[in-house]
Scaffold this active site. Structure first.
Site, PDB file in Angstrom:
ATOM      1  N   ARG A   1       9.078  10.356   2.119  1.00 29.16           N
ATOM      2  CA  ARG A   1       8.061  10.106   3.151  1.00 29.16           C
ATOM      3  C   ARG A   1       7.150  11.325   3.188  1.00 29.16           C
ATOM      4  O   ARG A   1       7.606  12.444   3.458  1.00 29.16           O
ATOM      5  CB  ARG A   1       8.714   9.868   4.516  1.00 29.16           C
ATOM      6  CG  ARG A   1       7.716   9.799   5.644  1.00 29.16           C
ATOM      7  CD  ARG A   1       8.306   9.291   6.943  1.00 29.16           C
ATOM      8  NE  ARG A   1       8.536   7.857   6.896  1.00 29.16           N
ATOM      9  CZ  ARG A   1       8.659   7.071   7.975  1.00 29.16           C
ATOM     10  NH1 ARG A   1       8.572   7.577   9.186  1.00 29.16           N
ATOM     11  NH2 ARG A   1       8.864   5.778   7.857  1.00 29.16           N
TER      12      ARG A   1
ATOM     13  N   HIS B   1       3.041   1.630   3.184  1.00 28.72           N
ATOM     14  CA  HIS B   1       4.402   1.626   3.739  1.00 28.72           C
ATOM     15  C   HIS B   1       5.098   0.348   3.248  1.00 28.72           C
ATOM     16  O   HIS B   1       5.382  -0.574   4.033  1.00 28.72           O
ATOM     17  CB  HIS B   1       4.324   1.673   5.269  1.00 28.72           C
ATOM     18  CG  HIS B   1       5.620   1.992   5.955  1.00 28.72           C
ATOM     19  ND1 HIS B   1       6.758   2.391   5.277  1.00 28.72           N
ATOM     20  CD2 HIS B   1       5.958   1.962   7.282  1.00 28.72           C
ATOM     21  CE1 HIS B   1       7.733   2.596   6.150  1.00 28.72           C
ATOM     22  NE2 HIS B   1       7.273   2.344   7.362  1.00 28.72           N
TER      23      HIS B   1
ATOM     24  N   GLN C   1       8.416  -1.260   4.849  1.00 34.03           N
ATOM     25  CA  GLN C   1       8.238  -1.969   6.117  1.00 34.03           C
ATOM     26  C   GLN C   1       7.850  -3.426   5.871  1.00 34.03           C
ATOM     27  O   GLN C   1       8.302  -4.335   6.568  1.00 34.03           O
ATOM     28  CB  GLN C   1       7.150  -1.258   6.947  1.00 34.03           C
ATOM     29  CG  GLN C   1       6.882  -1.899   8.289  1.00 34.03           C
ATOM     30  CD  GLN C   1       8.039  -1.745   9.269  1.00 34.03           C
ATOM     31  OE1 GLN C   1       8.615  -0.674   9.364  1.00 34.03           O
ATOM     32  NE2 GLN C   1       8.375  -2.796   9.990  1.00 34.03           N
TER      33      GLN C   1
ATOM     34  N   ASP D   1      -0.367  -2.009  14.901  1.00 35.48           N
ATOM     35  CA  ASP D   1       0.322  -0.724  14.695  1.00 35.48           C
ATOM     36  C   ASP D   1      -0.367   0.304  15.586  1.00 35.48           C
ATOM     37  O   ASP D   1      -1.411   0.019  16.184  1.00 35.48           O
ATOM     38  CB  ASP D   1       0.221  -0.345  13.193  1.00 35.48           C
ATOM     39  CG  ASP D   1       1.039   0.896  12.826  1.00 35.48           C
ATOM     40  OD1 ASP D   1       1.895   1.320  13.638  1.00 35.48           O
ATOM     41  OD2 ASP D   1       0.812   1.453  11.741  1.00 35.48           O
TER      42      ASP D   1
ATOM     43  N   CYS E   1       5.511  -2.515  13.437  1.00 32.95           N
ATOM     44  CA  CYS E   1       6.517  -1.774  12.664  1.00 32.95           C
ATOM     45  C   CYS E   1       7.354  -0.844  13.541  1.00 32.95           C
ATOM     46  O   CYS E   1       8.451  -0.462  13.153  1.00 32.95           O
ATOM     47  CB  CYS E   1       5.840  -0.998  11.530  1.00 32.95           C
ATOM     48  SG  CYS E   1       4.656   0.244  12.082  1.00 32.95           S
TER      49      CYS E   1
ATOM     50  N   ARG F   1      14.979  -3.773   8.401  1.00 33.55           N
ATOM     51  CA  ARG F   1      14.717  -2.600   7.557  1.00 33.55           C
ATOM     52  C   ARG F   1      15.971  -2.263   6.745  1.00 33.55           C
ATOM     53  O   ARG F   1      15.908  -1.923   5.568  1.00 33.55           O
ATOM     54  CB  ARG F   1      14.321  -1.379   8.416  1.00 33.55           C
ATOM     55  CG  ARG F   1      13.046  -1.532   9.226  1.00 33.55           C
ATOM     56  CD  ARG F   1      11.829  -1.740   8.347  1.00 33.55           C
ATOM     57  NE  ARG F   1      11.706  -0.719   7.326  1.00 33.55           N
ATOM     58  CZ  ARG F   1      11.197   0.501   7.522  1.00 33.55           C
ATOM     59  NH1 ARG F   1      10.726   0.839   8.701  1.00 33.55           N
ATOM     60  NH2 ARG F   1      11.116   1.386   6.533  1.00 33.55           N
TER      61      ARG F   1
HETATM   62  N1   CP Z   1       8.635   1.679  11.165  1.00 34.33           N
HETATM   63  C1   CP Z   1       9.076   2.849  10.694  1.00 34.33           C
HETATM   64  O1   CP Z   1       8.841   3.205   9.527  1.00 34.33           O
HETATM   65  O2   CP Z   1       9.791   3.558  11.575  1.00 34.33           O
HETATM   66  P1   CP Z   1      10.264   5.064  11.428  1.00 34.33           P
HETATM   67  O3   CP Z   1       9.028   5.924  11.445  1.00 34.33           O
HETATM   68  O4   CP Z   1      11.142   5.286  12.617  1.00 34.33           O
HETATM   69  O5   CP Z   1      11.006   5.229  10.136  1.00 34.33           O
HETATM   70  N1  NVA Z   2       0.968   3.893  10.708  1.00 32.50           N
HETATM   71  C1  NVA Z   2       2.143   4.545  11.229  1.00 32.50           C
HETATM   72  C2  NVA Z   2       3.389   3.843  10.817  1.00 32.50           C
HETATM   73  C3  NVA Z   2       4.653   4.424  11.364  1.00 32.50           C
HETATM   74  C4  NVA Z   2       5.883   3.720  10.910  1.00 32.50           C
HETATM   75  C5  NVA Z   2       2.179   5.974  10.740  1.00 32.50           C
HETATM   76  O1  NVA Z   2       1.886   6.215   9.555  1.00 32.50           O
HETATM   77  O2  NVA Z   2       2.465   6.867  11.541  1.00 32.50           O
END
Ligand code: CP
Ligand code: NVA
Length: 321
Positions: free
Chosen positions: A125, A152, A155, A240, A280, A308
């Site tokens: 990440r 992502h 997700q 989101d 998400c 997930r």
């Molecule tokens: N939706 C999602 O990716 O959640 P987290 O940031 O908690 O991993």
């Molecule tokens: N768009 C959001 C998604 C989090 C799961 C981010 O990148 O923070």
């Protein structure tokens, strides 16, 4: 969170003067939904549905290790990966700034080569999608995008599983994306192609998704700035946060720009009567979605969160095979 792969004080370092390319073209990575054939991505979701019904059928990953390198905060993605590996008798290790040299500027190419000689798969990440691509280029083992600024994909696997479980195939259905043209929105554009649905996006001017992605999918993706128009006749409404991780300083300005984009009961009433709501998570009640919608029977966000784990388990099974 202190950046792991790079920061203002430790700019991420590419050893770009090194010509020795060790790209292993035979390794399967999952950086976007388009990295695998559509048939494989659909099969991973189908497998997740089967694994949820029969967890005992998961293939043992005994003696296999998954490395998790997270440069941004996470609850769902991290826990889903760790629990999935535990349930398959494998191991996972979470790398933080304090216990790896990545945060001190070790080149990504070197880190990828070292880590991929020890673990069987890596989930990363990070901020820049190019960091992820560079890491994958030098990794001997599969690299999974656990979220980048641009995509992502993990997700989306869970969201597709959730829709199918509640409504059957999503092929030929219509989906509305309301809000920021962010990593999730870009992933929905890819999903429209892979899972064969139409996508109606409503984003404020200046916050649209990647224009090349939109153009490449113009037969099934429409873009407007009107959330009411976007939710018309849809089977699924998705939103989101207005400020993603890394955009915290823009929160106030974004709240103003996105004020008309909250998914409310009135917005949901313009969609098909059996339309589902997804997010998400984490969500901000009273910003991008009203508490009434998030906690309504149309909302399947908790199934989405649970899925997930099932989808990431199916993905690991596929990549570790
Ligand atoms: N939706 C999602 O990716 O959640 P987290 O940031 O908690 O991993
Ligand atoms: N768009 C959001 C998604 C989090 C799961 C981010 O990148 O923070």
């Amino acid at each position: 969170m202190t950046p792991l792969l790079g920061s203002a004080s430790y700019p991420f370092y590419f050893a770009s003067n090194k010509i020795e390319l060790v790209t292993n073209m035979s390794v399967k990575h999952f950086l976007t939904l388009l990295d695998l054939p559509s048939s494989d991505v659909n099969a991973i979701v189908a497998r997740a549905i089967a694994l949820k019904k029969n967890p005992e059928s998961a293939k043992s990953q005994s003696r296999k290790s998954l490395g998790l390198i997270f440069e941004k905060a996470s609850t769902r993605t991290r826990v889903a990966f760790e629990v999935a590996m535990t349930q398959m008798d494998g191991a996972s290790l979470f790398l933080t700034t304090g216990d790896s040299q990545l945060g001190r500027g070790e080149p990504i190419e070197d880190s990828a080569r070292v880590l991929s000689r020890m673990v069987d798969c890596l989930a990363i990440r990070t901020f820049s999608h190019s960091t992820l691509k560079r890491f994958a280029e030098f990794s001997q083992v599969p690299v999974i995008n656990a979220l980048s600024d641009d995509f992502h994909p993990c997700q989306l696997l869970a969201e597709m599983q959730t829709f199918i479980e509640h409504r059957g195939s999503i092929s030929g259905k219509r989906v509305a994306w309301i809000g920021d043209g962010n990593n999730m929105c870009n992933s929905y554009i890819n999903a429209a192609q892979v899972f064969d649905f139409e996508l109606q996006i409503a984003s404020p001017n200046g916050f649209e998704p990647n224009p090349e992605l939109v153009a490449a999918n113009n037969s099934r993706v429409t873009l407007s700035s009107d959330p009411r128009q976007a939710v018309s006749d849809v089977d699924l409404v998705v939103t989101d946060v207005w400020a993603s991780m890394g955009q915290e300083a823009e929160q106030a300005a974004r709240a103003e720009a996105f004020a008309a984009y909250e998914v409310t009961g009135e917005i949901m009433s313009l969609a098909n009567s059996d339309a589902l709501f997804m997010h998400c998570l984490p969500a901000h009640r009273g910003e991008e979605v009203s508490a009434t919608v998030l906690d309504s029977p149309d909302s399947v966000v908790w199934d989405e969160a649970e899925n997930r784990m099932h989808t990431q388990k199916a993905l690991l099974e596929f990549l570790l095979d």
